[in-house]
Design a protein around this motif. Structure first.
Motif, PDB file in Angstrom:
ATOM      1  N   VAL B 216       0.840  -1.206   0.000  1.00  0.00           N
ATOM      2  CA  VAL B 216       0.000   0.000   0.000  1.00  0.00           C
ATOM      3  C   VAL B 216       0.877   1.259   0.000  1.00  0.00           C
ATOM      4  CG1 VAL B 216      -1.813   1.239   1.241  1.00  0.00           C
ATOM      5  CG2 VAL B 216      -1.923  -1.228   1.050  1.00  0.00           C
ATOM      6  N   TRP B 219       1.844   1.960  -3.566  1.00  0.00           N
ATOM      7  CA  TRP B 219       0.703   2.549  -4.303  1.00  0.00           C
ATOM      8  C   TRP B 219       0.576   4.030  -3.962  1.00  0.00           C
ATOM      9  CZ3 TRP B 219      -3.560  -1.621  -3.032  1.00  0.00           C
ATOM     10  CH2 TRP B 219      -3.382  -2.729  -3.875  1.00  0.00           C
ATOM     11  N   ARG B 220       0.614   4.305  -2.662  1.00  0.00           N
ATOM     12  CA  ARG B 220       0.409   5.686  -2.212  1.00  0.00           C
ATOM     13  C   ARG B 220       1.549   6.597  -2.669  1.00  0.00           C
ATOM     14  NH1 ARG B 220      -3.735   6.103   1.349  1.00  0.00           N
ATOM     15  NH2 ARG B 220      -3.021   8.199   1.827  1.00  0.00           N
ATOM     16  N   LYS B 222       3.410   6.169  -5.344  1.00  0.00           N
ATOM     17  CA  LYS B 222       3.244   6.387  -6.784  1.00  0.00           C
ATOM     18  C   LYS B 222       2.195   7.472  -7.036  1.00  0.00           C
ATOM     19  CE  LYS B 222       2.919   3.274  -9.920  1.00  0.00           C
ATOM     20  NZ  LYS B 222       2.415   2.102 -10.644  1.00  0.00           N
ATOM     21  N   ALA B 223       1.067   7.367  -6.329  1.00  0.00           N
ATOM     22  CA  ALA B 223      -0.015   8.344  -6.511  1.00  0.00           C
ATOM     23  C   ALA B 223       0.491   9.748  -6.166  1.00  0.00           C
ATOM     24  CB  ALA B 223      -1.213   7.978  -5.646  1.00  0.00           C
ATOM     25  N   GLU B 224       1.245   9.861  -5.086  1.00  0.00           N
ATOM     26  CA  GLU B 224       1.761  11.161  -4.654  1.00  0.00           C
ATOM     27  C   GLU B 224       2.730  11.729  -5.697  1.00  0.00           C
ATOM     28  OE1 GLU B 224       0.944  12.905  -1.957  1.00  0.00           O
ATOM     29  OE2 GLU B 224       2.451  14.474  -2.263  1.00  0.00           O
ATOM     30  N   ILE B 226       2.835  11.022  -8.924  1.00  0.00           N
ATOM     31  CA  ILE B 226       2.097  11.414 -10.124  1.00  0.00           C
ATOM     32  C   ILE B 226       1.370  12.738  -9.867  1.00  0.00           C
ATOM     33  CG2 ILE B 226       0.211  10.758 -11.686  1.00  0.00           C
ATOM     34  CD1 ILE B 226       1.022   7.836 -11.220  1.00  0.00           C
ATOM     35  N   GLY B 227       0.800  12.868  -8.645  1.00  0.00           N
ATOM     36  CA  GLY B 227       0.114  14.107  -8.270  1.00  0.00           C
ATOM     37  C   GLY B 227       1.068  15.295  -8.377  1.00  0.00           C
ATOM     38  N   ARG B 229       3.721  15.494 -10.239  1.00  0.00           N
ATOM     39  CA  ARG B 229       4.051  15.725 -11.658  1.00  0.00           C
ATOM     40  C   ARG B 229       2.915  16.499 -12.328  1.00  0.00           C
ATOM     41  NH1 ARG B 229       6.828  15.289 -15.848  1.00  0.00           N
ATOM     42  NH2 ARG B 229       6.102  14.395 -17.810  1.00  0.00           N
ATOM     43  N   ILE B 230       1.671  16.136 -11.973  1.00  0.00           N
ATOM     44  CA  ILE B 230       0.516  16.850 -12.549  1.00  0.00           C
ATOM     45  C   ILE B 230       0.568  18.331 -12.166  1.00  0.00           C
ATOM     46  CG2 ILE B 230      -2.001  17.083 -12.400  1.00  0.00           C
ATOM     47  CD1 ILE B 230      -2.117  14.014 -12.112  1.00  0.00           C
TER      48      ILE B 230
END
Lengths: 64, 242
Positions: B216, B219-220, B222-224, B226-227, B229-230
């Motif tokens: 987990v 996952w978290r 990676k999400a952070e 990507i966030g 980078r956005i």
């Protein structure tokens, strides 16, 4: 059938043991689902953003 | 290793390679631990069937303490060496630690009522564990209260480091003070004092919790990433348009 009933009764402590396991796995599954869905959402947002943004090569061609 | 992983793209690639294996072993370990703990481990000679609560209570408490120590180390690395993944890791870990800290508090309470005759006592172990939960909540709140990411990261790292003093207090509270909570029976210098028939399923569950944490966490993280980078891309687009 009796064996199942006996297992579920947990020696008279079912009211303490089952809620412990249910809570634990609710947190385990809940955290995993929330984290996974957030990852997928961010991946989709990034893909959308990169699609809408012209690539470097395309931009330099327009500039030329 | 840490320097190699400083590149987020390389980290993401490594995470993607590891994640399917991690997920599969987490599910397997949880299934084995659950079946062994609920179905095959014998009841305790004093506590009867309630000892089964230990199979979730103890690994949850271990993970809550491990996770906080992990956050403290990551915060230190982030503050001192400015490692780009350090604050991402600490931020991503906090909700997992908070969740398992809550699990250990509630399952402890559910175990305390039939065995001690009370849901809660303000003894050193229970109180320091509650403090740990508040530290997690404070850490998460701090990240969302400060808008500027750099300042939020620094403030949260300092809180994580200051709060780390509580981790040894939780661990040794049962030795330093007279507590209703029992002393350690697994992590002792002279070896575990609980029977192998209960110790093994406990260890399998502990491994399952640990594998779950890594899965987990990745996952978290990676999400952070990507966030972030956005956000960077959106700022770049906005600057171009302006």
């Amino acid at each position: 059938m009796d064996a199942i009933r006996q297992f579920l009764a947990m020696g008279g402590y079912a009211a303490y043991i089952w809620p412990s396991f249910i809570l634990t796995f609710a947190v385990v599954i809940g955290l995993a689902v929330v984290s996974w869905r957030r990852l997928k959402r961010e991946e989709a947002r990034l893909a959308l953003l990169e699609q809408s943004r012209p690539g470097r090569r395309a931009r330099s061609r327009t500039a030329a | 290793m840490l320097t190699r992983l400083a590149n987020p793209t390389r980290f993401m690639r490594l995470a993607d390679r590891l994640l399917p294996w991690l997920l599969a072993s987490t599910v397997l370990a949880f299934a084995a631990g659950l079946v062994w703990g609920l179905g095959f481990a014998p009841p305790d000679y004093q506590q009867g069937e309630t000892v089964r609560i230990m199979f979730v209570h103890v690994p949850a408490a271990w993970l809550a303490m491990f996770c906080y120590s992990f956050m403290a180390v990551a915060s230190f690395v982030g503050l001192v060496w400015k490692h780009p993944l350090a604050d991402v890791a600490a931020k991503a870990a906090a909700p997992i630690g908070a969740g398992f800290c809550l699990v250990s508090l509630v399952t402890g309470s559910l175990w305390g009522e039939p065995m001690w005759g009370t849901w809660w006592v303000w003894d050193a172990r229970l109180t320091s564990m509650l403090v740990l939960f508040f530290l997690y909540v404070g850490y998460i709140a701090l990240w969302s209260a400060i808008e500027e990411p750099e300042r939020a990261s620094r403030a949260a790292a300092i809180l994580a480091l200051v709060g780390a003093v509580n981790v040894p207090i939780v661990k040794f509270s049962v030795d330093w003070w007279s507590t209703l909570h029992q002393p350690s029976s697994v992590m002792r210098l002279d070896g575990p004092t609980i029977d192998a028939s209960i110790l093994w399923p406990l260890l399998v569950n502990a491994v399952a919790f640990q594998l779950y944490f890594i899965t987990v966490l990745l996952w978290r993280m990676k999400a952070e990433l990507i966030g972030r980078r956005i956000r960077a891309l959106s700022l770049g687009l906005a600057a171009q348009e302006a």
